[in-house]
Design a protein around this motif. Structure first.
Motif, mmCIF file in Angstrom:
data_model
loop_
_atom_site.group_PDB
_atom_site.id
_atom_site.type_symbol
_atom_site.label_atom_id
_atom_site.label_comp_id
_atom_site.label_asym_id
_atom_site.label_seq_id
_atom_site.Cartn_x
_atom_site.Cartn_y
_atom_site.Cartn_z
ATOM 1 N N ALA A 166 42.481 46.944 36.397
ATOM 2 C CA ALA A 166 41.094 47.406 36.232
ATOM 3 C C ALA A 166 41.050 48.850 35.744
ATOM 4 N N GLU A 167 41.992 49.650 36.213
ATOM 5 C CA GLU A 167 42.035 51.064 35.802
ATOM 6 C C GLU A 167 42.382 51.194 34.323
ATOM 7 N N ILE A 168 43.366 50.415 33.869
ATOM 8 C CA ILE A 168 43.744 50.452 32.446
ATOM 9 C C ILE A 168 42.599 49.949 31.572
ATOM 10 N N ALA A 169 41.893 48.928 32.063
ATOM 11 C CA ALA A 169 40.774 48.347 31.304
ATOM 12 C C ALA A 169 39.510 49.201 31.388
ATOM 13 N N GLN A 170 39.606 50.370 32.029
ATOM 14 C CA GLN A 170 38.475 51.293 32.174
ATOM 15 C C GLN A 170 37.312 50.647 32.924
ATOM 16 N N ALA A 171 37.666 49.788 33.898
ATOM 17 C CA ALA A 171 36.626 49.080 34.665
ATOM 18 C C ALA A 171 36.433 49.669 36.062
ATOM 19 N N THR A 172 37.356 50.554 36.478
ATOM 20 C CA THR A 172 37.315 51.086 37.851
ATOM 21 C C THR A 172 36.021 51.840 38.130
ATOM 22 N N GLU A 173 35.560 52.595 37.135
ATOM 23 C CA GLU A 173 34.370 53.439 37.344
ATOM 24 C C GLU A 173 33.131 52.603 37.682
#
Length: 584
Positions: free
Chosen positions: A452-459
């Motif tokens: 999720a962090e790599i996919a920029q979804a964490t935020e």
């Protein structure tokens, strides 16, 4: 229908038990009129030594007790027959539904296009329900009915042969009526299932496209479409049921006329001393049991035509040969060429199309490199990458993955190597964790968060009330397009495959998020082969290799700078998106 019923073989033991129970139930029901006849003849109508009719109370109690016992046995058998019939039927339809769904899952996209999604849904639900209704009726009625009718006829003949002539007229008449009505109504039931397909199609389009319908203020027109499809089905159903509705009155008329005839002719035979009152009463009961058995068959004839139409539709799906099948002797991929993809003069055309969608496609992609595919609308970009996981089968040429032709590999092995992010991001009902974990069942919590962090979804996930446990509605309708794309990318990343395929998967992202995601991806996919289909030049400018498609043909392969100088099509695409300064 018979082919589907052959699937009852695994239920042989419960079927034998059911047959035995049905036999005992029939025998008990047939024995009751005999006991009643004995009570009337020997208990109630008994004449004493003085010539006066004097009921034999002990005999009546004794025979009445037998009747209660037999009735109890019949009731218990009937309950158990219903229980076993339900269990067998549910098991059969469960197996058919599973087999149907498994078969559908093995189809290529071509088979889906042939039958249609709405029709496949109808066949997996409504059509199987029709089979279910008939099978449970068959197990509960069609087994008991022949036993009752044959047993009743034998016992009626024993009571009075001449009076049986009444049944010889009534039963053939009913059989003719049932056969004629069945022949008339069968075509209606076949068409009715197609009408259900149409209702499903219109309803599915109306629900999935509700935003577009509202945006263009087409609600009334869609209502009219649905009403038309619904009315077509309703009118046909009413017409079929009007015909079948005539069956019951005819049945009741014949049954009542038969009862009157038996009493009329029976009374004459009693008057002549050829028959006793109890025998006539028993004969009437046997006649009713025979007629009710025929009525059961008539009810079955109402259901069987529609079930037969449904069975044909189900068998059509089961019999359809999948275009893409696994080889009988699959070959293992070359470990030395892990992640290597090569197209050799590949061509492809959609069924019924006049021109080829792809022709003469040749290129290779290696691990540690990013290969981008760009081209105008309808140039064949998505079609090309759909050939890699064998969603469609190439007409000509060869596609090699890990050094082996993909037709010589199993579909499971091939697709295990690929992390695919489709053009249309699809999410499933559940939570965010389950959607990301869809890529790998063995993924840990750390793996999911990392993807999720790599996919920029964490935020955006952290801003949701329950974080990774936040619910995702059906189709991901409660998240934005960009969020769906990022979750789809995370789903592919958590799989850690040899090959990543991104089919225009960054189109809904803003430039800032796009740049961050690509920077994170380049570090994560260093040892993997990456294929990106994109419309935006900025997304693929830094790719190791850019393939330019135009009208299904490769018109250029090279880096961004090489193609700017050598490929007119690529230059036009760049010029339409970037300024002269940016191009320079």
């Amino acid at each position: 229908m018979i082919r589907l019923l052959k699937r009852l073989k695994p239920f042989s033991l419960p079927l034998i038990v059911l047959l035995l129970l049905a036999f005992f139930q029939s025998m008990a029901d047939l024995y009751l009129p005999t006991l009643m006849s004995d009570i009337v003849n020997n208990g109630i109508s008994k004449v004493n030594s003085k010539g006066v009719v004097s009921p034999d109370v002990p005999y009546i109690w004794q025979t009445g007790g037998k009747m209660i016992l037999v009735t109890g046995i019949s009731m218990i058998c009937a309950i158990l027959v219903s229980f076993f019939a339900s269990r067998i039927t549910m098991g059969l339809t469960r197996n058919i539904r599973k087999e149907l769904f498994t078969r559908i899952e093995s189809y290529s996209m071509n088979e889906f296009d042939k039958i249609g999604t709405s029709s496949l849904i109808t066949r997996t639900t409504n059509d199987i329900t029709q089979i279910q209704n008939v099978v449970i009726m068959m197990l509960r009625m069609l087994i008991t009915a022949p036993m009752m009718s044959i047993g009743g006829l034998i016992l009626a003949l024993q009571k009075d042969r001449k009076l049986t002539l009444v049944l010889a007229v009534a039963i053939p008449f009913l059989a003719i009526v049932i056969a004629v009505m069945g022949a008339i109504v069968v075509p209606f039931f076949k068409t009715m299932q197609k009408k259900v397909d149409k209702i499903n199609l219109v309803l599915r389009e109306g629900l999935t496209g509700i935003r577009v319908i509202r945006a263009f203020d087409r609600q009334e027109i869609e209502k009219e479409r649905f009403e038309k499809a619904n009315k077509d089905y309703t009118d046909l159903a009413i017409k079929a049921n009007k015909i079948m509705a005539g069956l019951m009155p005819i049945m009741m008329f014949v049954m009542n006329l038969t009862s009157i005839s038996i009493i009329w002719f029976g009374s004459k035979r009693i008057d002549a001393g050829s028959m006793q009152v109890g025998d006539m009463m028993a004969f009437t009961q046997y006649a009713m049991q025979i007629m009710i058995s025929v009525l059961m068959v008539a009810v079955m004839f109402v259901l069987i035509p529609r079930a037969q139409a449904s069975a044909v539709r189900i068998n059509e799906v089961l019999d359809m040969k999948a275009e893409i099948e696994d080889p009988k002797n699959p070959e293992k991929s070359d470990e030395g060429k892990k992640g290597y993809i090569e197209f050799k003069n590949v061509s492809f055309s959609y069924p019924g199309a006049e021109e080829k969608a792809l022709s003469g496609i040749s290129f290779s992609a290696k691990p540690g490199e990013t290969t981008a595919i760009i081209g105008g609308t309808g140039s064949g970009k998505s079609t090309l990458i759909n050939l890699i996981p064998r969603f469609y089968e190439a007409d000509g040429g060869e596609i090699l993955v890990d050094g082996k032709e993909i037709k010589r590999m199993t579909q499971n092995e091939l697709r295990t190597k690929i992390g695919f992010v489709p053009q249309k991001a699809t999410l499933f009902s559940g939570d965010i964790t389950s959607n990301i974990k869809f890529g790998s069942d063995n993924a840990s919590v750390e793996d999911i968060r990392h993807a999720a962090e790599i996919a920029q979804a964490t935020e955006f996930i952290s801003n949701m009330k329950e974080g990774f446990d936040s619910e995702i509605a059906e189709g991901g309708s409660n998240v934005s397009g960009g969020q769906k794309q990022r979750l789809s990318i995370a789903r592919a990343l958590v799989k850690r495959p040899e090959i990543y395929i991104f089919d225009d998967s960054f189109s809904a992202l803003d430039f800032k998020t796009d740049a961050k995601l690509r920077a994170a991806l380049s570090k994560e996919t260093k040892e993997s082969t990456v294929i990106i289909v994109a419309q935006r030049v900025s997304t693929i400018m830094n790719a190791d290799r850019i393939i330019v498609l135009d009208e299904g043909k490769v018109v250029g392969i090279g880096t961004h700078r090489e193609l700017l100088n050598n490929c007119d099509v690529y230059h036009e695409i760049v010029a339409s998106q970037l300024s002269e300064e940016e191009m320079a």
